[in-house]
Design an enzyme around this catalytic site. Structure first.
Site, mmCIF file in Angstrom:
data_model
loop_
_atom_site.group_PDB
_atom_site.id
_atom_site.type_symbol
_atom_site.label_atom_id
_atom_site.label_comp_id
_atom_site.label_asym_id
_atom_site.label_seq_id
_atom_site.Cartn_x
_atom_site.Cartn_y
_atom_site.Cartn_z
ATOM 1 N N ILE A 28 -13.178 -27.268 58.271
ATOM 2 C CA ILE A 28 -12.398 -28.273 58.982
ATOM 3 C C ILE A 28 -12.399 -29.566 58.181
ATOM 4 O O ILE A 28 -13.470 -30.061 57.806
ATOM 5 C CB ILE A 28 -13.007 -28.554 60.379
ATOM 6 C CG1 ILE A 28 -13.181 -27.244 61.146
ATOM 7 C CG2 ILE A 28 -12.156 -29.542 61.159
ATOM 8 C CD1 ILE A 28 -14.094 -27.373 62.359
ATOM 9 N N CYS A 29 -11.216 -30.110 57.940
ATOM 10 C CA CYS A 29 -11.135 -31.382 57.236
ATOM 11 C C CYS A 29 -11.108 -32.496 58.289
ATOM 12 O O CYS A 29 -10.072 -32.810 58.858
ATOM 13 C CB CYS A 29 -9.877 -31.431 56.372
ATOM 14 S SG CYS A 29 -9.674 -33.000 55.537
ATOM 15 N N LEU A 30 -12.312 -33.044 58.593
ATOM 16 C CA LEU A 30 -12.429 -34.080 59.625
ATOM 17 C C LEU A 30 -13.507 -35.051 59.160
ATOM 18 O O LEU A 30 -14.662 -34.649 58.960
ATOM 19 C CB LEU A 30 -12.802 -33.426 60.964
ATOM 20 C CG LEU A 30 -12.949 -34.346 62.171
ATOM 21 C CD1 LEU A 30 -11.630 -35.020 62.524
ATOM 22 C CD2 LEU A 30 -13.467 -33.569 63.383
#
Lengths: 277, 161
Positions: free
Chosen positions: B98-100
């Site tokens: 997840i790109c967060l």
């Protein structure tokens, strides 16, 4: 030997003692500290270092003697009050032991990072306090239970005594009696409330540890954290307030004395909150 | 994907396990809406079921998050990934990464599993297209051998999706 030479010699002996201690050679360490004490009996650290060796060897009477001596020389010594507290708890002098640990905790708050031992002291204090609460609350709960049963019996007896004279008003009489029994129930459950373990209110807990405060410090953003943990955060994660993300530096942290008092008051009334998982 | 990163294999520190116990208790009393913690006896790895929120592209869909905690949590962020099949989303790779930002550079120890879950659900809910990130294939190929997303040097997509 001149006083300065004696002091230097004693200091070297302390260093020897520290080396022996690190290698778990406690008897040798005790000998070194004893020699240092003979040369310079007025240096509290020699006494607390020797006490620590006695502690490792479970010689609690000696721990107590050395700590008392160290406190005479320096009544603000955190280690001396701490180990004296442990020694007294070993002797089952709970009230006195707890008093010494509380003193150590109080003096230990805000100490320099190297000698910071608040968490260690807190753990020992919490264990002792929880035991005290456990005993006390069991006694209180028995007392309340007995009193409650006696009151219930008295109310029921009164109801039967009243019943024959008030023929025709039986329903009213029954109702008021039931109301009284219910009120009695409420009063007694209210009286037992403080001894009923629930959750510590959020405002007494650090947002990082989620645990009750030992040494609360407040940031310029107005958020309060556990001192050791916010210092760790500033060191390892970054120089910002974890909640507001405003820039934050260790020197900006200030003890939150009001919250410290609030925690103490809460713990005095709710001893179960000392319980650790 | 199931192999935890090197940092999370070490046992939890005392502070970490205390804090996780408190988080778990709080979760049981007050779980974030749309999430279900699958009960295990492993405090160091949580598996959490996510339900797509009503009125969003993911309504009626269920996914699984795997959260691995490092030894020094919460001074270090947990590793959070979707167990494949991961939802189709411009910030979620097909291997579940997840790109967060809050999971990496913007982590703060004041955040909790619960607040992470809420951020992830809000990320899903604001999506307007079910698609993979543009660099999905290249990224996933680079992650072979079970590399942790925490070892990725992320540049963060903008928030508008």
């Amino acid at each position: 030997m001149s006083p300065t030479t004696a002091a230097k010699q004693a200091e070297l002996l302390r260093q020897d003692g520290n080396l022996y201690f690190k290698k778990d050679r406690f008897a040798a360490a005790i000998d070194a500290y004893t020699e240092a004490i003979v040369l310079c009996p007025n240096v509290p650290v020699y006494w607390t270092n020797r006490a620590l060796c006695h502690r490792k060897r479970n010689e609690w009477t000696r721990v107590e003697e050395d700590c008392r001596r160290a406190i005479e020389l320096d009544h603000r010594s955190v280690k001396a009050h701490y180990m004296l507290g442990l020694a007294l708890l070993q002797k089952r002098e709970f009230a006195e032991g707890v008093k010494e640990l509380e003193k150590a905790l109080d003096l230990g708050r805000g100490a320099n990072p190297k000698g910071y031992m608040v968490e260690e002291i807190w753990q020992e204090l919490a264990r002792a306090k929880y035991l005290l609460w456990d005993n006390e609350s069991t006694r209180r709960s028995w007392e309340l239970q007995n009193l409650k049963e006696a009151c219930e019996a008295a109310l029921k007896e009164k109801y039967f005594l009243d019943a024959p004279q008030t023929e025709g008003y039986v329903d009213e009489n029954t109702e008021s009696n039931l109301d009284q029994l219910e009120a009695l129930e409420r009063v007694f459950s209210k009286a037992a409330e403080d001894d009923n373990p629930t959750e510590v209110p959020d405002f007494l807990c650090c947002k990082i540890t989620l645990d009750i405060f030992r040494d609360p410090v407040i940031t310029p953003s107005g958020v309060t954290y556990e001192r050791a943990v916010i210092l760790d955060h500033l060191d390892k994660v970054g120089k910002f307030d974890p909640i507001t993300r405003e820039p934050l530096y260790p020197t900006q942290l200030v003890s939150n004395l009001a919250l410290k008092e609030a925690v103490k008051t809460y713990l005095d009334a709710h001893g179960w909150a000392y319980k650790m998982d | 994907m199931t192999s935890p990163s090197a940092s999370s294999r070490k046992a939890l520190s005392k502070i970490a396990s205390n804090r996780l116990q408190k988080e778990l208790m709080e979760w049981q009393v007050n779980p974030p809406a749309g999430f279900k913690h699958k009960v295990t006896d492993n405090l160091q790895r949580w598996v959490i079921e996510v339900n797509g929120a009503p009125g969003t592209l993911y309504v009626g869909e269920t996914y699984q998050l795997q959260v691995d905690f490092p030894e020094h949590y919460p001074m270090e962020a947990p590793q959070v990934i979707f167990v494949p099949p991961a939802p189709h989303h411009p910030h979620i790779y097909s291997n579940g990464h997840i790109c967060l930002d809050i999971l990496y550079d913007s982590w703060s120890p004041a955040m909790t599993v619960s607040s992470i879950c809420i951020s992830i659900l809000s990320m899903l809910s604001s999506s307007t297209a079910k698609q993979r990130p543009a660099d999905n294939d290249r990224y996933v190929k680079n992650c072979k051998n079970g590399r942790s997303p925490k070892e990725t040097r992320w540049w963060f997509h903008d928030d508008k999706v």
